[in-house]
Scaffold this active site. Structure first.
Site, PDB file in Angstrom:
ATOM      1  N   LYS A  83      11.149 -24.995   4.347  1.00  0.00           N
ATOM      2  CA  LYS A  83      11.180 -26.333   3.735  1.00  0.00           C
ATOM      3  C   LYS A  83      12.285 -26.487   2.676  1.00  0.00           C
ATOM      4  CE  LYS A  83       6.354 -27.526   4.528  1.00  0.00           C
ATOM      5  NZ  LYS A  83       5.104 -28.050   3.960  1.00  0.00           N
ATOM      6  N   ALA A 148       3.169 -26.409  -1.786  1.00  0.00           N
ATOM      7  CA  ALA A 148       2.136 -27.447  -1.643  1.00  0.00           C
ATOM      8  C   ALA A 148       1.701 -27.971  -3.012  1.00  0.00           C
ATOM      9  CB  ALA A 148       0.941 -26.880  -0.883  1.00  0.00           C
ATOM     10  N   GLU A 172       5.290 -16.617 -13.657  1.00  0.00           N
ATOM     11  CA  GLU A 172       6.704 -16.876 -13.342  1.00  0.00           C
ATOM     12  C   GLU A 172       6.833 -18.117 -12.435  1.00  0.00           C
ATOM     13  OE1 GLU A 172       8.190 -13.076 -12.145  1.00  0.00           O
ATOM     14  OE2 GLU A 172      10.085 -14.033 -11.534  1.00  0.00           O
TER      15      GLU A 172
END
Ligand code: NAP
Length: 296
Positions: A83, A148, A172
């Protein structure tokens, strides 16, 4: 209808129909071809369109995109792990996808593909469909800081939610997400510690699991819902299994729940609308998705 194609198949591709596709790796479990082909079959004027899924390896991505374009594919869906990577191969990127920093839909445009992101839209449309609830003025708890979670958080901000509370295992990745939300999130985005949830309990009205915890049977709960209000709406983005331990617990506490199927369908329906410019038979897509998942 659910065959897996590869780069090799693409070299020899000579389909007469108008083609759409999904690319990712792995791709075996995707039910997108069944959902999209059912919708296309129900759309007047689109009976000669077909949707296929392709397993493309990381080193093949650039070459595959060139081939998809030269073989006249009308559009593509992009899933894990491409993506973000796919963005460098596009001619242009829509504003929402640019804000989300990821693309899940490509449309044939000019000399290259244009990128869009329908994940955030799909998440909000699922909340509206299953809970009759919009994000505007809501206080949303998001678990996770991956792709997501980022789409969910960005959609909350675009929809003018009241506040977001985010927690993630790795600090992180959480910091990177906060950085990506940038000034848009100022005054609205808060972080909490999964071992100290007191701070979020009174306000929260929607809780979204955007971690992959729950996909495996032995996974622990991503959060303990015991202290949340019974009116909290709980969405788990996972759809296989259809009921995660989180959703089982939420039901025990009297909370309304939904899994990731509606989000999957709604983001897919939006992609189909981008490709065809037509009204999409979304109910057919919901019905087919549930029927197919029942067979797993
Ligand atoms: P991702 O970028 O890989 O992010 C995974 C997230 O899960 C990270 O926040 C990660 O935390 C967390 N996580 C993974 N294993 C964990 C563990 N053992 N303990 C605690 N946290 C853990 O994946 P994604 O693309 O965001 O997808 C996340 C989930 O959403 C997946 O289950 C995916 O199937 C689902 N999803 C559903 C739809 C839909 O349409 N329904 C769409 C997109 C995604 P760390 O940062 O600490 O590793």
């Amino acid at each position: 209808m659910n065959s897996i194609y590869t780069l090799k198949n693409l070299y020899d591709w000579d389909e007469e129909s108008k083609c759409l596709g999904l690319i990712g790796d792995p791709i075996k479990h995707s039910i997108s071809p069944q959902i999209h082909n059912a919708a296309l079959a129900a759309m007047p004027g689109f009976k000669h369109w077909r949707y296929y899924k392709f397993e493309i390896k990381p080193e093949e991505l650039g070459e595959a995109l060139k081939l998809f374009y030269s073989k006249r594919f009308m559009g593509l869906n992009i899933t894990i792990p491409y993506k973000v990577e796919v963005m460098k191969y596009l001619g242009s990127i829509d504003q929402v996808a640019r804000k989300m920093g990821a693309v899940n839909t490509l449309k044939r445009d000019g000399k290259l593909f244009k990128g869009y992101n329908t994940d955030g839209y799909g998440m909000e449309a699922a909340l509206v469909r299953d809970f009759n609830m919009t994000l505007q003025e809501s206080v949303v708890v998001i678990l996770g800081a991956g792709g997501a979670a980022k789409a969910a958080a960005m959609q909350c901000l675009l929809a003018d939610c009241k506040a977001i509370w985010i927690a993630n295992r790795s600090q992180e990745r959480l910091s990177a997400l906060l950085k990506a939300l940038g000034t848009m999130g100022r005054g609205k985005v808060n972080v909490f510690d999964l071992n100290n949830i007191e701070s979020i309990l009174t306000e929260a009205n929607i809780l979204i699991n955007a971690t992959s915890l729950g996909m495996k049977q032995e996974d622990p709960l991503p959060i303990d819902l015991k202290k949340f209000k019974p009116s909290t709406l709980v969405m788990d983005m996972i759809y296989n299994p259809s009921e995660t331990r989180l959703l089982v617990q939420a039901k025990e506490y009297g909370m309304k729940t939904t899994n990731g199927v509606s989000m999957l369908v709604e983001q897919g329906a939006k992609s189909l609308e981008i490709w065809t410019g037509h009204v999409i038979p979304v109910s057919t897509m919901h019905q087919v998705a549930r029927e197919v998942l029942c067979q797993f």
